[in-house]
Design a protein around this motif. Structure first.
Motif, short mmCIF file in Angstrom:
data_model
loop_
_atom_site.label_atom_id
_atom_site.label_comp_id
_atom_site.label_asym_id
_atom_site.label_seq_id
_atom_site.Cartn_x
_atom_site.Cartn_y
_atom_site.Cartn_z
N GLY A 8 0.81 -1.20 0.00
CA GLY A 8 0.00 0.00 0.00
C GLY A 8 0.84 1.26 0.00
N GLU A 9 0.34 2.33 -0.63
CA GLU A 9 1.10 3.57 -0.73
C GLU A 9 1.36 4.18 0.65
OE1 GLU A 9 0.73 7.95 -2.85
OE2 GLU A 9 -0.35 6.25 -3.71
N ARG A 10 0.46 3.95 1.59
CA ARG A 10 0.61 4.52 2.92
C ARG A 10 1.15 3.52 3.94
NH1 ARG A 10 -4.48 8.69 3.92
NH2 ARG A 10 -4.17 9.93 2.03
N ASP A 11 1.47 2.32 3.49
CA ASP A 11 2.02 1.32 4.40
C ASP A 11 3.39 1.76 4.89
OD1 ASP A 11 -0.23 -0.07 3.79
OD2 ASP A 11 0.77 -1.72 2.74
N ARG A 12 3.70 1.44 6.13
CA ARG A 12 5.03 1.76 6.67
C ARG A 12 5.41 0.71 7.71
NH1 ARG A 12 5.21 6.78 6.89
NH2 ARG A 12 7.19 6.88 8.00
N LEU A 13 6.68 0.70 8.04
CA LEU A 13 7.16 -0.28 9.02
C LEU A 13 8.15 0.39 9.96
CD1 LEU A 13 10.31 -1.42 8.31
CD2 LEU A 13 9.08 -2.18 6.28
N THR A 14 8.27 -0.20 11.12
CA THR A 14 9.23 0.25 12.12
C THR A 14 10.08 -0.93 12.55
OG1 THR A 14 7.74 1.97 12.93
CG2 THR A 14 9.55 1.33 14.38
N ILE A 15 11.38 -0.73 12.57
CA ILE A 15 12.33 -1.73 13.07
C ILE A 15 12.87 -1.23 14.40
CG2 ILE A 15 14.57 -2.85 12.67
CD1 ILE A 15 14.05 -2.38 9.63
N GLN A 16 12.82 -2.08 15.42
CA GLN A 16 13.40 -1.76 16.72
C GLN A 16 14.40 -2.86 17.08
OE1 GLN A 16 9.53 -1.45 18.84
NE2 GLN A 16 10.30 0.52 19.54
N ILE A 17 15.63 -2.46 17.31
CA ILE A 17 16.67 -3.39 17.75
C ILE A 17 17.03 -3.01 19.17
CG2 ILE A 17 19.00 -4.26 17.31
CD1 ILE A 17 18.46 -3.25 14.33
N LYS A 18 16.64 -3.84 20.10
CA LYS A 18 16.84 -3.54 21.51
C LYS A 18 17.87 -4.51 22.09
CE LYS A 18 12.31 -1.52 22.43
NZ LYS A 18 11.11 -1.51 23.31
N GLY A 19 19.12 -4.08 22.07
CA GLY A 19 20.20 -4.90 22.62
C GLY A 19 20.70 -4.33 23.93
N ASN A 20 21.47 -5.13 24.65
CA ASN A 20 22.02 -4.66 25.93
C ASN A 20 23.43 -4.09 25.78
OD1 ASN A 20 23.53 -6.95 25.52
ND2 ASN A 20 22.85 -8.03 27.37
N GLY A 21 23.86 -3.86 24.54
CA GLY A 21 25.18 -3.27 24.29
C GLY A 21 25.17 -1.76 24.49
N PRO A 22 26.31 -1.12 24.37
CA PRO A 22 26.41 0.32 24.64
C PRO A 22 25.65 1.21 23.67
CG PRO A 22 28.48 -0.53 23.76
CD PRO A 22 27.63 -1.72 24.08
N LEU A 23 25.28 0.70 22.48
CA LEU A 23 24.51 1.53 21.54
C LEU A 23 23.11 1.80 22.05
CD1 LEU A 23 25.32 0.15 17.97
CD2 LEU A 23 26.15 2.25 19.02
N GLY A 24 22.57 0.91 22.89
CA GLY A 24 21.17 1.04 23.30
C GLY A 24 20.27 0.63 22.15
N GLN A 25 19.17 1.32 22.01
CA GLN A 25 18.16 0.96 21.01
C GLN A 25 18.47 1.60 19.65
OE1 GLN A 25 13.33 0.96 21.04
NE2 GLN A 25 14.28 2.90 21.55
N ILE A 26 18.23 0.83 18.59
CA ILE A 26 18.26 1.34 17.22
C ILE A 26 16.84 1.31 16.69
CG2 ILE A 26 19.18 1.04 14.89
CD1 ILE A 26 21.48 -0.57 16.14
N VAL A 27 16.39 2.41 16.13
CA VAL A 27 15.03 2.49 15.59
C VAL A 27 15.09 2.99 14.15
CG1 VAL A 27 12.73 3.49 15.84
CG2 VAL A 27 14.08 2.98 17.88
N VAL A 28 14.35 2.31 13.27
CA VAL A 28 14.28 2.69 11.86
C VAL A 28 12.82 2.74 11.45
CG1 VAL A 28 14.81 1.98 9.49
CG2 VAL A 28 16.51 1.67 11.30
N ASP A 29 12.48 3.76 10.69
CA ASP A 29 11.12 3.93 10.18
C ASP A 29 11.22 4.04 8.66
OD1 ASP A 29 8.31 4.38 10.87
OD2 ASP A 29 8.60 6.35 9.97
N ALA A 30 10.42 3.27 7.92
CA ALA A 30 10.49 3.29 6.45
C ALA A 30 9.09 3.11 5.88
CB ALA A 30 11.41 2.17 5.95
N ASP A 31 8.90 3.62 4.65
CA ASP A 31 7.61 3.43 3.99
C ASP A 31 7.82 2.85 2.61
OD1 ASP A 31 8.27 5.50 2.23
OD2 ASP A 31 7.15 7.02 3.34
N SER A 32 6.71 2.66 1.88
CA SER A 32 6.77 2.01 0.57
C SER A 32 7.26 2.95 -0.53
CB SER A 32 5.37 1.49 0.20
OG SER A 32 4.44 2.57 0.16
N ARG A 33 7.46 4.23 -0.20
CA ARG A 33 7.88 5.20 -1.21
C ARG A 33 9.38 5.52 -1.14
NH1 ARG A 33 3.61 6.95 1.44
NH2 ARG A 33 4.70 8.67 2.44
N GLY A 34 10.11 4.78 -0.34
CA GLY A 34 11.56 4.97 -0.27
C GLY A 34 12.02 5.98 0.74
#
Length: 292
Positions: free
Chosen positions: A60-86
């Motif tokens: 879908g044109e309005r579809d989107r996704l979120t990636i959450q990487i929650k590790g116990n390393g020093p970086l903490g959380q990584i969050v990514v947000d992306a949609d179908s339009r690049g």
């Protein structure tokens, strides 16, 4: 070639689908905005590269996704947000992380990420979003996304992503590929894919030398690859002064009064783009007058 883009492809027999992306400029922009140190640049860059390719999996044109990487390393959380339009954006909790190189002389992404969980949330316009999660199996992220697709979405997959960071911390190359085996694939094809992946030069070396996403797929799949979609990929954040003001206004009289008393002005920094927004005292007082 300096353009960032992702491709969606298949083979003529239809038993394999593939995605590949060049994300060098995207990762450069994130490094500039978040002032990430090399290992944080590599980790965030790998995650946004997968996010860019997963955006092509959305219909879908309005579809989107979120990636959450929650590790116990020093970086903490990584969050990514992306949609179908690049459009892609992302951040890491702790961008200023410095670790010794790993045993292979590479940036220690696994050590920076640590152990934890990988979460995927897809907003497909339904009543409830799709949610999937798996434990991190290595922290290198390519292997973790491979495990996610194979286990959570039950699609045998191979994910290769990389970010090449120069000695001065600048980004030289970034990109990757996702291969997914569909019903009907025979063992011979799977074996050939495994052998080609093992023999392939690193993704970042190929991209730095000028390889396109299509080149990456031809190298690992063969000339029979058919590109179905080509999508430009770029950093984009949906925050704006208007949205920030709307958010602050929705807090209510008590919260606005507290901000005025404690700081005299409201300051909001967007996690995703690191832009700083300030609403000054006079405007806050005007809002209070409106609520009264």
């Amino acid at each position: 070639m300096s353009e960032d883009y992702a491709v969606r492809a298949t083979v003529r027999s239809g038993v394999l689908r593939a995605f590949a992306a060049r994300t060098t400029e995207l990762v450069k922009e994130l490094q500039r905005r978040h002032h990430t140190w090399p290992v944080a640049t590599a980790a965030l860059g790998r995650a946004v590269t997968v996010g860019a390719m997963m955006g092509l999996m959305l219909k879908g044109e309005r579809d989107r996704l979120t990636i959450q990487i929650k590790g116990n390393g020093p970086l903490g959380q990584i969050v990514v947000d992306a949609d179908s339009r690049g459009n892609v954006r992302g951040y890491v909790d702790n961008p200023a992380v410095d670790l010794p190189l790993n045993a292979r002389g590479k940036l220690d992404v696994a050590g920076a990420v640590g152990e934890g969980m990988l979460y995927i949330v897809k907003d497909l316009g339904l009543k409830e979003p799709y949610r999937g999660s798996v434990p991190l199996v290595s922290g290198e992220l390519g292997e973790d996304f491979t495990y996610y697709f194979t286990t959570s979405e039950q699609i045998p997959s191979a994910v290769g992503v990389g970010v090449l960071v120069d000695r001065d911390g600048s980004v030289l190359a970034s990109g990757g590929f996702i291969l997914q085996v569909l019903p009907g694939a025979d063992e011979e094809m799977i074996t050939q894919l495994e052998e080609r992946i093992a023999a392939m030069a690193s993704v970042t070396d190929r991209i730095q030398s000028g390889a396109t996403p299509e080149d990456l797929l031809r190298e690992v799949i063969g000339e029979e690859v058919q590109v179905l979609q080509r999508q430009p990929v770029a950093f984009d954040c949906s925050c704006s002064p208007e949205r920030i003001r709307s958010l602050l206004k929705s807090m209510g009289k008590e919260e606005i009064s507290d901000i005025l008393k404690s700081r005299g002005e409201a300051e909001v920094v967007c996690h995703f783009c690191n832009e700083r927004y300030v609403v000054e005292k006079a405007e806050l007082e005007e809002w209070l007058g409106e609520t009264e």
